[in-house]
Write an enzyme that holds these catalytic residues in place. Structure first.
Site, PDB file in Angstrom:
ATOM      1  N   ASP A 167      -3.185   6.583   5.052  1.00 39.95           N
ATOM      2  CA  ASP A 167      -3.324   6.708   3.601  1.00 39.95           C
ATOM      3  C   ASP A 167      -2.028   7.238   2.998  1.00 39.95           C
ATOM      4  O   ASP A 167      -1.387   8.126   3.561  1.00 39.95           O
ATOM      5  CB  ASP A 167      -4.474   7.669   3.272  1.00 39.95           C
ATOM      6  N   HIS A 240      -7.400  -4.363  -1.563  1.00 35.90           N
ATOM      7  CA  HIS A 240      -7.260  -3.053  -2.205  1.00 35.90           C
ATOM      8  C   HIS A 240      -5.797  -2.756  -2.494  1.00 35.90           C
ATOM      9  O   HIS A 240      -5.448  -2.256  -3.582  1.00 35.90           O
ATOM     10  CB  HIS A 240      -7.847  -1.973  -1.299  1.00 35.90           C
TER      11      HIS A 240
END
Length: 329
Positions: A167, A240
């Site tokens: 992330d 995404h």
């Protein structure tokens, strides 16, 4: 989730030297192993506002009180103030783009808006230091506030989320970091501040883990093992990564993510706490619109089929000079 102030060299700040606790409001502070995300609602009344101003004005003192317990492991805190109490607390006009989080309702998923007047983003490599700073903050604030949300986050392996992907790989670095996160001449009275949006997402891990690695990678838009970007879809359903990338005639607009996993396996709770800092609030808002409404509309971000937002709140992080100027008057 949607995949200062500034250090002198414009990059991520280096860890503090031994014997020098980190001052609050470090939007560009280095990523740490532990964090607490504390969202509070300020209670009504002049006394509550007076107490909050006193605590915010002395935040650096509280940070140092905790930080001197372990000078080799810095602890610090970034404070955001919501639009409902901004003028009452600071005596200043509202930041140009500041407003409450706006609910975004797509055909399948909704980004909810939840209450919050104050955000304390506490971070350290030691969880106990985060705990102690939060404890002292809440003790000092007392009956002036009510807790709206409280999450303790942790770094998961090599900065992965609980979905298994690295992330924050798109975070700006070097001179792009302050340019992406810190307000400038467009709002000169608050230059050096930053907008921040927080959302708490829960994941149905069993459903996600039932997917193949290839299916997960197509949803995220990156390879799972090493985080390499996959090619953008030319048409139809976008990943995404693509939906969370905002570009216009001025180029790509970055934000700084300091997301953290959290969870309670005994309660079946697994999540990601999204926190995004940005020079312009509209960048994060457009990102969320693309995710929840879709681009084109109707083709929402498929990560939302496995990530349900529980909260949504917006704040402005004032420069340290604004915090230091607060008093009980």
């Amino acid at each position: 989730m949607p995949d200062s102030l500034s250090s002198p060299d414009g990059g991520r700040a280096a860890p503090s030297t031994f014997g020098a606790p980190v001052s609050p409001q470090g939007v560009d502070a280095p990523l740490r192993r532990s964090a607490v995300f504390l969202v509070l609602v300020m209670n009504d009344g002049d006394e509550a506002a007076r107490t909050v101003r006193e605590v915010l004005a002395d935040l650096d003192g509280l940070v140092r009180t905790v930080g001197f317990r372990d000078l080799a492991n810095p602890v610090s805190c970034t404070v955001g103030i919501g639009s409902r109490v901004w003028t009452e607390l600071t005596g200043r006009k509202q930041p140009a783009e500041l407003h409450p989080f706006r609910e975004i309702a797509g055909a399948a998923h909704t980004a909810v808006s939840t209450p919050g007047d104050l955000l304390f983003h506490i971070w350290s490599d030691r969880q106990d230091l985060c705990f102690e700073l939060e404890r002292l903050l809440l003790a000092a604030l007392g009956s002036a506030v009510t807790t709206a949300d409280e999450v303790s986050g942790f770094r998961y392996f090599d900065t992965r989320d609980l979905l298994g992907f690295v992330d924050g790989t798109a975070n700006p670095v070097g001179p792009d970091l302050p340019a992406s996160t810190l307000v400038g001449d467009e709002d000169p009275e608050l230059a050096g501040g930053s907008y921040v949006v927080v959302q708490k997402y829960l994941h149905p891990l069993a459903a996600w883990q039932a997917l193949t690695t290839e299916q997960q990678e197509r949803i995220i838009g990156r390879t799972k093992a090493d985080g390499v970007e996959l090619d953008d879809a030319v048409e139809g359903q976008k990943s995404h990564k693509t939906l969370a990338t905002i570009t216009d005639e001025d180029g790509e607009h970055d934000i700084l993510r300091d997301n953290m996993p959290f969870g309670r396996p005994g309660h079946g709770e697994f999540g990601t706490y999204f926190i995004g800092y940005s020079r312009h609030l509209w960048v994060i808002e457009r990102m969320l619109e693309r995710m929840f409404v879709g681009d084109p509309p109707g083709l929402h971000d498929r990560i939302l089929d496995f990530s349900t937002p529980q909260t949504g709140t917006t704040f402005f992080v004032p420069p340290t000079t604004v915090l230091a100027a607060l008093d009980a008057g």
